[in-house]
Scaffold this motif. Structure first.
Motif, PDB file in Angstrom:
ATOM      1  N   TYR A 351     -21.673  61.140 115.385  1.00 34.50           N
ATOM      2  CA  TYR A 351     -20.633  61.787 115.437  1.00 34.50           C
ATOM      3  C   TYR A 351     -20.091  62.244 114.382  1.00 34.50           C
ATOM      4  O   TYR A 351     -18.551  62.800 114.367  1.00 34.50           O
ATOM      5  CB  TYR A 351     -19.782  60.701 116.618  1.00 34.50           C
ATOM      6  CG  TYR A 351     -20.130  60.931 117.494  1.00 34.50           C
ATOM      7  CD1 TYR A 351     -20.180  61.367 118.581  1.00 34.50           C
ATOM      8  CD2 TYR A 351     -19.492  59.315 118.045  1.00 34.50           C
ATOM      9  CE1 TYR A 351     -20.909  61.134 119.809  1.00 34.50           C
ATOM     10  CE2 TYR A 351     -20.464  59.351 119.720  1.00 34.50           C
ATOM     11  CZ  TYR A 351     -20.966  60.024 120.270  1.00 34.50           C
ATOM     12  OH  TYR A 351     -21.155  59.623 121.974  1.00 34.50           O
ATOM     13  N   LYS A 403     -25.359  64.722 115.721  1.00 37.06           N
ATOM     14  CA  LYS A 403     -25.509  63.667 116.209  1.00 37.06           C
ATOM     15  C   LYS A 403     -23.914  63.665 117.054  1.00 37.06           C
ATOM     16  O   LYS A 403     -24.209  62.608 117.623  1.00 37.06           O
ATOM     17  CB  LYS A 403     -25.209  62.392 116.281  1.00 37.06           C
ATOM     18  CG  LYS A 403     -27.103  62.531 114.985  1.00 37.06           C
ATOM     19  CD  LYS A 403     -27.241  60.850 114.725  1.00 37.06           C
ATOM     20  CE  LYS A 403     -28.942  60.819 114.624  1.00 37.06           C
ATOM     21  NZ  LYS A 403     -28.988  59.360 113.747  1.00 37.06           N
ATOM     22  N   GLY A 404     -23.476  65.505 117.685  1.00 33.01           N
ATOM     23  CA  GLY A 404     -22.390  64.985 118.972  1.00 33.01           C
ATOM     24  C   GLY A 404     -21.879  64.951 118.427  1.00 33.01           C
ATOM     25  O   GLY A 404     -20.638  64.527 116.160  1.00 33.01           O
ATOM     26  N   ASP A 427     -22.444  65.235 123.842  1.00 28.19           N
ATOM     27  CA  ASP A 427     -23.874  65.585 122.943  1.00 28.19           C
ATOM     28  C   ASP A 427     -23.944  67.190 122.608  1.00 28.19           C
ATOM     29  O   ASP A 427     -25.238  67.692 123.318  1.00 28.19           O
ATOM     30  CB  ASP A 427     -24.923  64.693 124.122  1.00 28.19           C
ATOM     31  CG  ASP A 427     -24.524  63.863 124.361  1.00 28.19           C
ATOM     32  OD1 ASP A 427     -23.740  62.736 123.709  1.00 28.19           O
ATOM     33  OD2 ASP A 427     -25.196  62.617 125.397  1.00 28.19           O
ATOM     34  N   PHE A 488     -29.323  68.995 122.179  1.00 32.43           N
ATOM     35  CA  PHE A 488     -29.690  67.747 121.027  1.00 32.43           C
ATOM     36  C   PHE A 488     -30.281  66.601 121.889  1.00 32.43           C
ATOM     37  O   PHE A 488     -30.763  65.573 120.403  1.00 32.43           O
ATOM     38  CB  PHE A 488     -27.535  67.026 121.996  1.00 32.43           C
ATOM     39  CG  PHE A 488     -27.891  65.622 121.736  1.00 32.43           C
ATOM     40  CD1 PHE A 488     -26.795  65.634 120.826  1.00 32.43           C
ATOM     41  CD2 PHE A 488     -28.020  64.099 122.168  1.00 32.43           C
ATOM     42  CE1 PHE A 488     -26.275  64.404 120.072  1.00 32.43           C
ATOM     43  CE2 PHE A 488     -27.366  63.785 122.207  1.00 32.43           C
ATOM     44  CZ  PHE A 488     -26.706  63.266 120.954  1.00 32.43           C
ATOM     45  N   HIS A 489     -30.942  66.700 123.036  1.00 33.16           N
ATOM     46  CA  HIS A 489     -32.656  65.328 123.156  1.00 33.16           C
ATOM     47  C   HIS A 489     -33.254  65.331 122.104  1.00 33.16           C
ATOM     48  O   HIS A 489     -33.932  65.085 122.357  1.00 33.16           O
ATOM     49  CB  HIS A 489     -31.907  64.767 124.336  1.00 33.16           C
ATOM     50  CG  HIS A 489     -30.828  64.503 125.349  1.00 33.16           C
ATOM     51  ND1 HIS A 489     -30.298  63.152 125.204  1.00 33.16           N
ATOM     52  CD2 HIS A 489     -30.212  65.370 126.186  1.00 33.16           C
ATOM     53  CE1 HIS A 489     -29.430  63.431 125.772  1.00 33.16           C
ATOM     54  NE2 HIS A 489     -29.557  64.794 126.852  1.00 33.16           N
ATOM     55  N   ASN A 492     -32.565  64.431 118.786  1.00 35.46           N
ATOM     56  CA  ASN A 492     -31.860  62.944 118.870  1.00 35.46           C
ATOM     57  C   ASN A 492     -33.090  62.072 119.818  1.00 35.46           C
ATOM     58  O   ASN A 492     -32.272  61.456 120.555  1.00 35.46           O
ATOM     59  CB  ASN A 492     -31.352  62.966 119.088  1.00 35.46           C
ATOM     60  CG  ASN A 492     -29.782  63.264 117.860  1.00 35.46           C
ATOM     61  OD1 ASN A 492     -29.036  62.175 116.836  1.00 35.46           O
ATOM     62  ND2 ASN A 492     -28.956  64.379 118.480  1.00 35.46           N
TER      63      ASN A 492
END
Length: 525
Positions: A351, A403-404, A427, A488-489, A492
């Motif tokens: 974050y 990272k969100g 996310d 996002f995934h 990360n």
């Protein structure tokens, strides 16, 4: 299959197979797969193997080849074959493979132009790529050089060998009409006047080159109104039997040392002579030097019953729409873009954000074109200039959230009672663009964020994804968010393709890199 009664040669003891030359070279590997189920694929061999698999209905092998293509578009220019892959995908109506490969070509066109495969790109496909809305290139000048290389290759290999120069002229018209010459720098335009290729086909290039030079000059010398700029950029048409021309006023610094009246008179004679001779005569035979062409704001355009050169109309607007002809593409040169890198990405806090500052020009010629991004006169920018600020650029602040996003708990004060707001997390991979320049009038820009990935084979960088947003900045709207730069995934995770390696500090690091491009939505009209 070969013993099936439906096969015409099934009853023969010996069957002669006719294969393409590239398929012959991999036929041994194809047979090895038939007997062992194992095969080694590469960017050079996968297409001929796929052709054999489709021809002989080996569906599992065909599926493996297509999966390989989807995940291995990127490689060195020497081994790059995405143009051939795209042609075959369209021929077989494979929509998924077509979409993936076309996207790679759009986002990495500079690299594709360096490959041998680019030289065999069909004319229609090349035109299509040049018209792509989100085409990513280094600059308009490098696009011109790539298209010239394609034309020269086809010139030498086919058209001139057959003695059909008319076909070559038609190709030049089709391809080069997509080059946005006004978006080159003045130095680049000046260098083109000495290009042998342009001199060879001067009847096509010189009118458009002169118009582009005049476009730059008119914006440097005229008052900052879009209407006036457009009126000074009128392009007149001429038929084969007559030549019309328009000479825009020259600034004192451009006219210094040049007899503009004599130059205009000479241009009139040259253009009328060229029109009378079917426009085959080179301008250089009249000693109409590149300096005079560049310095004088001469706008000349010719058309005939068979073709309208450069697709211009008498109003000065192109058939392909002025909004594209005068609008910058996704240029990765330093003027319009900047690279943002988060080093040692695995250790970057969740974050958290990383802040960057950079600037982009307000126009192609610096401060004199500052108004072109606005809907009117920007008196506030002039006031800023008096205070010592740089009026030729826009200042930007970019916040990257890889990272969100986290919204901490808050309290909303109200009557009769306050309300607690819980913490909220998203996310998402976000880039926030904040204007640091004060805008009195709306500023229209296109923001593109390019996510850089690493190649599977050689580990080199390429553009894998593009997120785009059209933004309006003014007094009320000073920030715009661009979300989902990449999933996002996908970013990360432990083996993300978006984490590029770096050994600058002596220790190997995994970095996340994006390129932010901020360009005007419309320039000069």
């Amino acid at each position: 299959m070969l013993t099936d009664t439906k096969w015409p040669d099934a009853h023969k003891a010996r069957i002669l197979l006719n294969e393409e030359l590239e398929c012959v070279e991999v036929f041994g590997d194809f047979l090895q797969y038939m007997y062992t189920g194992n095969i080694h694929l590469s960017n050079l061999s996968v297409l001929p193997v796929l052709m054999l698999a489709d021809k002989y209905n080996i569906h599992d092998l065909g599926s493996e080849c297509r999966n390989y293509m989807v995940t291995h578009c990127h490689t060195s220019p020497l081994n790059l074959r995405v143009v051939s892959w795209l042609r075959y995908a369209r021929m077989c109506d494979n929509r998924n493979l077509e979409a993936v490969v076309k996207r790679y070509i759009e986002l990495n066109f500079e690299r594709v132009m360096q490959s041998r495969d680019f030289l065999v790109m069909p004319l229609e496909m090349l035109e299509e790529m040049c018209r792509c809305e989100h085409l990513v290139i280094q600059s308009e000048y490098t696009l011109f050089l790539g298209l010239k290389k394609w034309l020269l290759h086809n010139d030498e290999s086919s058209d001139l060998a057959c003695g059909n120069e008319h076909i070559m002229e038609k190709k030049i018209l089709q391809i080069m009409s997509n080059v946005r010459l006004p978006l080159m720098t003045q130095a680049q335009l000046s260098s083109l006047t000495d290009d042998p290729f342009l001199n060879k086909y001067a009847q096509f290039f010189m009118p458009k080159l002169s118009a582009a030079c005049a476009y730059h000059s008119s914006h440097r010398t005229s008052s900052p109104t879009i209407a006036q700029s457009e009126s000074q950029s009128n392009v007149h048409c001429a038929t084969e039997n007559s030549a019309k021309y328009h000479v825009a006023p020259c600034s004192q610094q451009f006219a210094k040392g040049i007899d503009t009246a004599a130059t205009s008179s000479r241009l009139k004679a040259v253009t009328q002579s060229a029109a009378a001779k079917g426009n085959r005569e080179s301008w250089s035979s009249h000693n109409f030097g590149p300096q005079n062409i560049f310095m004088c704001n001469v706008l000349y355009m010719q058309s005939s019953s068979e073709r309208t050169l450069w697709n211009f109309e008498p109003s000065g607007r192109t058939v392909q729409s002025c909004s594209t002809y005068y609008t910058p593409r996704n240029y990765m040169c330093d003027d319009w873009s900047t690279s943002l890198t988060i080093e040692n990405f695995p250790d970057f806090p969740p974050y958290a954000s990383h802040t960057y500052f950079f600037s982009t020009p307000k126009g192609m010629s610096g401060g004199s074109q500052a108004n072109l991004l606005h809907s009117g006169h920007d008196t506030c920018s002039r006031a800023g200039e008096d205070e010592g600020e740089d009026n030729s650029v826009f200042e930007w602040q970019v916040e990257m959230y890889p990272k969100g996003i986290r919204f901490p708990p808050a309290v909303m004060i109200s009557i009769p009672q306050n309300h607690d707001i819980d913490e909220h997390c998203q996310d998402v991979v976000r880039v926030a663009v904040i204007s640091k320049t004060h805008h009195c009038h709306p500023c229209h820009v296109d923001v593109s964020v390019l996510a850089v990935a690493r190649g599977v084979e050689d580990g080199t960088e390429y553009v894998d994804a593009l997120a785009h947003k059209s933004c309006i900045f003014d007094k009320e709207r000073m920030i715009h968010n661009i979300d989902n730069i990449v999933p996002f995934h996908h970013l990360n995770c432990s083996k993300s393709k978006y984490l590029t390696s770096s050994n600058i500090t002596g220790a190997k690091q995994c970095n996340f890199k994006v390129v932010v491009i901020i360009r005007p939505s419309l320039m000069g009209l």
